[in-house]
Structures are given as C-alpha cells and as structure tokens.
Design a protein around this motif. Structure first.
Motif, PDB file in Angstrom:
ATOM      1  N   TRP A 108       0.789  -1.174  -0.041  1.00 11.41           N
ATOM      2  CA  TRP A 108       0.153  -0.131  -0.056  1.00 11.41           C
ATOM      3  C   TRP A 108       0.808   1.404   0.164  1.00 11.41           C
ATOM      4  N   ASP A 116     -19.555  -2.002 -10.565  1.00  8.86           N
ATOM      5  CA  ASP A 116     -18.767  -3.186 -10.401  1.00  8.86           C
ATOM      6  C   ASP A 116     -19.771  -4.515 -10.451  1.00  8.86           C
ATOM      7  N   LEU A 144     -12.837  -9.223  -0.421  1.00  8.00           N
ATOM      8  CA  LEU A 144     -11.649  -9.455  -1.338  1.00  8.00           C
ATOM      9  C   LEU A 144     -11.638  -8.603  -2.462  1.00  8.00           C
ATOM     10  N   ARG A 145     -13.207  -8.608  -3.103  1.00 14.59           N
ATOM     11  CA  ARG A 145     -13.263  -7.911  -4.116  1.00 14.59           C
ATOM     12  C   ARG A 145     -13.196  -6.385  -3.965  1.00 14.59           C
ATOM     13  N   LEU A 176     -11.196  -4.842  -1.794  1.00 15.67           N
ATOM     14  CA  LEU A 176      -9.901  -4.435  -1.571  1.00 15.67           C
ATOM     15  C   LEU A 176      -9.264  -4.439  -2.852  1.00 15.67           C
ATOM     16  N   TRP A 177      -9.642  -5.282  -3.828  1.00 13.81           N
ATOM     17  CA  TRP A 177      -9.094  -5.420  -5.289  1.00 13.81           C
ATOM     18  C   TRP A 177      -9.577  -4.151  -5.846  1.00 13.81           C
ATOM     19  N   LEU A 178     -10.794  -3.705  -5.667  1.00 14.72           N
ATOM     20  CA  LEU A 178     -11.066  -2.428  -6.268  1.00 14.72           C
ATOM     21  C   LEU A 178     -10.440  -1.178  -5.660  1.00 14.72           C
ATOM     22  N   ALA A 212      -7.305  -1.062  -4.390  1.00 19.29           N
ATOM     23  CA  ALA A 212      -6.021  -1.220  -4.806  1.00 19.29           C
ATOM     24  C   ALA A 212      -5.947  -0.584  -6.067  1.00 19.29           C
ATOM     25  N   LYS A 213      -6.984  -0.800  -6.988  1.00 16.76           N
ATOM     26  CA  LYS A 213      -7.010  -0.242  -8.344  1.00 16.76           C
ATOM     27  C   LYS A 213      -7.255   1.353  -8.406  1.00 16.76           C
ATOM     28  N   ARG A 230      -7.248   5.413  -2.687  1.00 20.63           N
ATOM     29  CA  ARG A 230      -6.986   4.168  -2.230  1.00 20.63           C
ATOM     30  C   ARG A 230      -6.975   4.123  -0.683  1.00 20.63           C
ATOM     31  N   HIS A 261     -13.457   3.570  -8.189  1.00 18.41           N
ATOM     32  CA  HIS A 261     -13.038   2.561  -9.158  1.00 18.41           C
ATOM     33  C   HIS A 261     -13.578   2.730 -10.485  1.00 18.41           C
TER      34      HIS A 261
END
Length: 384
Positions: free
Chosen positions: A4, A33, A305-306, A308-310, A312-313, A320, A376
């Motif tokens: 991060w 999303d 998890l989804r 956190l992925w968004l 991080a992008k 972020r 996102h």
C-alpha cells in the motif's frame, strides 16, 4: 502494508491511448462493479430470508427491510456517479455537517432504550447521525493525508487524531461505546494504510493498552457489566448473561446442517433476545447449521476481497486510502458481530451487515460501497 505504501508514493498517470476506442459496457457507463453488486444482492436476499424467520415470520418486517434496501441501492447508484475529485471537495462539508448533527443529538436528540442517539424530523425520518460519521470521518482523514507527504509525519498524525477524536467522543457521550469504537477504527484504518512504521504501530498499541484502566473507570455501569458477563456469562445466567448463553445455545444446537428454515426452537419460541437485529447470527446458526454459517461467511469474504481489489486499483491517494478503510471497516463489523454472538467478544450492539434489521445502517453500508465503486469506476480521471 508495504505494498500500500509503495502505491501511495506513486503518481497517478493516464493509461496510454491504444489508438482504438472500445465501446463501454453498461456497467462502465453507470460506474458499477457487477461482481461486487452481485455479491451484495445475494447477501441481501439471503438476509431477507433469515430475517423472515428471525422476526417471527412477519412479512411486514421483511417488506420494510426490502424497501430500505431499495432506497440504499438508489443511494449507491447515485454516489457511484460522483468523481473522486467531487467527493474530495465535499468531504469537509460532510464532516462538518456530521459534527453539527452529533452536537444536535447532545442537545435535542430523541431518547430510546436508555440512550440519546437519534435525531427526529417529525413525520419524515428518525435517524442516527453516528451512522453517517462512519463514512464522513474516514473521508476527512483520507482527504487530509492525501494532501500531505506519506508516510505521515507526527504533525499530520496529530491532526488526524483530532479529526478522529471529535466524533468518537461525541458518540461515546450518547452513550454508544460500540459505534464510537467502530467510527474510531474507520479513521485508524486510514492512518494505517498511509504507511505507518511497525515500531510506531507497536508504540500506539502499548499506549492504548496502558490507557485501558482509565477507560474502565469512565465506562457506564451497564458497559462494565457487559465486559464482566463476557468473562463469565454463568455468573448471572438469568440476567446479564442470558443473551450470550441463549445465543451460543442456539448456534450449538444447529449442529452441522441445522434444524431447517423456520424450525429453530430458540428463536421461534423467543428464548433468543434481539433475534432480528444484533443476534440474527444465532438464528442463522440454529436453522442452517455450520454449513449455513460458513456459506454466509464465505460470501462476506468474497465481498471483502473484491472490495480490496477495487480499492487497490484506485489511481490516487485519496481513493486508495478511503476505499481500503471502507472495506476494512466492513470486515470489522462482521468480525465484531459474529464474535459477540458466538461469545468470543463482549456484546457491543453491532448489527450483522446487510442481514440484521435496520435502516440507517443499511443505507450507510451501501453508500460506502457506492463511494468505492465511484473511486474504481472513475479511476481514469485525475483529481482536480
């Protein structure tokens, strides 16, 4: 935390043009999303089914919750259309309005169940401003840190501490210790994601541990009793220990496969308290067993998890930090609720996200996911 920090130190850039324009899908045009939205819809649908049983098969309660979900989904859609730069500009206004509403609760708030936590607009709405601060406060911390060098210096940390402390203290006075701790945690998550060194984190943890005796002395009697009951529920099985004893009994009686939908004895015979709100996990465990509980926990895990992925992008620091904090706070809600109902944490009155009956909480949670989708969905736009 290192990954991060490395991303936060970078500079947002526009993706190179490929010379060809691809037609945007419907999801891209509305900045949603589809995978995260699908997971949320599945969770809410399952929650309505559990709520029908937990409420004593009252269809009016399920309809009321469904209407709240629809309103919350509308808010999610609206917030997803906002540019991150717009969210950043509105953050101080949202935070300031939240503080003013908390002060209004202190002065003219509506009483309920021994606490003064609600504001009432006669004939229109009754809501808890503390729920709104679950978003406004981490937004303010993220906005402040995004404008300064990372990892944050001591001066910036002091400002963040003030931003966090003001709403936390006002909420704790209502009294609502559980919500105040969750609001504080949301702000702390932002600071942690900004890249604090582990030595500093350990030092803060040591200071927090040293402050526990002071916190204990300032707790209300019922809050102290909750902690003592957590340590030994059997000390008062017909009084303060009743809730946790009945909830663990209900979960254990479900076994592996459960007793079947609408067949729970602890819940249907009303031995289980607050079964449609804080203790709805016990209804889930009794009627659907270990398999049902694991299925719901897996659904929560996929959402986290989804999310956190968004996060991080995201292509800017504000996105972020805020996106990561929203998802980590969502995880904390799940962990605290399941932990208190199963007896590994004290009872603090935290509902199970998007499953327990509640209006303001559902709107706040889905608003947070709307903000995450905005971050996102608009990731190619740089902050102004």
């Amino acid at each position: 935390m290192t990954s991060w920090t490395q991303r936060l130190r970078g500079h947002p850039v526009r993706p190179p043009s490929s010379g060809m324009t691809r037609r945007k899908s419907l999801w891209e045009r509305v900045h949603l999303d589809p995978w995260l939205l699908l997971l949320l819809l599945v969770l809410m649908t399952a929650g309505l089914g559990v709520l029908y049983s937990a409420s004593g098969q009252r269809i009016d309660v399920v309809i009321a919750q469904g209407i709240r979900f629809l309103v919350a989904l509308g808010g999610l859609l609206v917030l997803a259309q906002l540019l991150p730069a717009t969210l950043l500009r509105w953050t101080p206004l949202a935070y300031g309005a939240g503080l003013l509403m908390l002060i209004a609760v202190e002065l003219v708030g509506d009483m309920g169940m021994g606490a003064q936590r609600w504001l009432v607009i006669p004939g229109v709405i009754r809501f808890q401003p503390s729920e709104l601060m679950k978003l406004a406060m981490p937004m303010m911390v993220a906005a402040w840190l995004s404008r300064h060098e990372l990892p944050p210096r001591l001066r910036d940390l002091a400002v963040c501490a003030l931003i966090i402390a003001l709403p936390v203290l006002l909420i704790a006075r209502q009294p609502d210790l559980g919500t105040s701790l969750l609001v504080g945690a949301a702000g702390v998550f932002v600071v942690l994601l900004a890249g604090l060194s582990w030595r500093f984190i350990v030092a803060l943890a040591a200071m927090a541990a040293a402050a526990l005796p002071l916190l204990w002395m300032n707790l209300h009697n019922y809050q102290r009793q909750r902690v003592l009951t957590f340590l030994n529920p059997d000390s008062d099985p017909l009084g303060s220990g009743w809730n946790i004893i009945q909830s663990t009994t209900a979960i254990g009686s479900g076994g592996v496969w459960g007793k079947g939908w609408l067949q729970g004895t602890q819940s249907q015979l009303e031995f289980l308290p607050e079964r449609h709100t804080d203790f709805i996990v016990a209804v889930l465990g009794e009627e659907f067993g270990l398999v049902g509980m694991l299925a719901v926990l897996l659904l929560y895990l996929l959402i986290i998890l989804r999310g956190l992925w968004l996060a991080a992008k995201a292509h800017d620091t504000f996105g972020r930090l805020l996106g990561g904090a929203i998802i980590l706070t969502f995880f904390l809600y799940v962990f605290v609720n399941v932990g208190m109902v199963s007896g590994i944490l004290p009872v603090v009155g935290v509902p199970l996200p998007l499953v327990s009956y509640g209006g303001t909480s559902s709107v706040t949670l889905l608003a947070g996911f709307g903000i995450l989708m905005a971050i996102h969905g608009h990731r190619r736009f740089l902050p102004r």
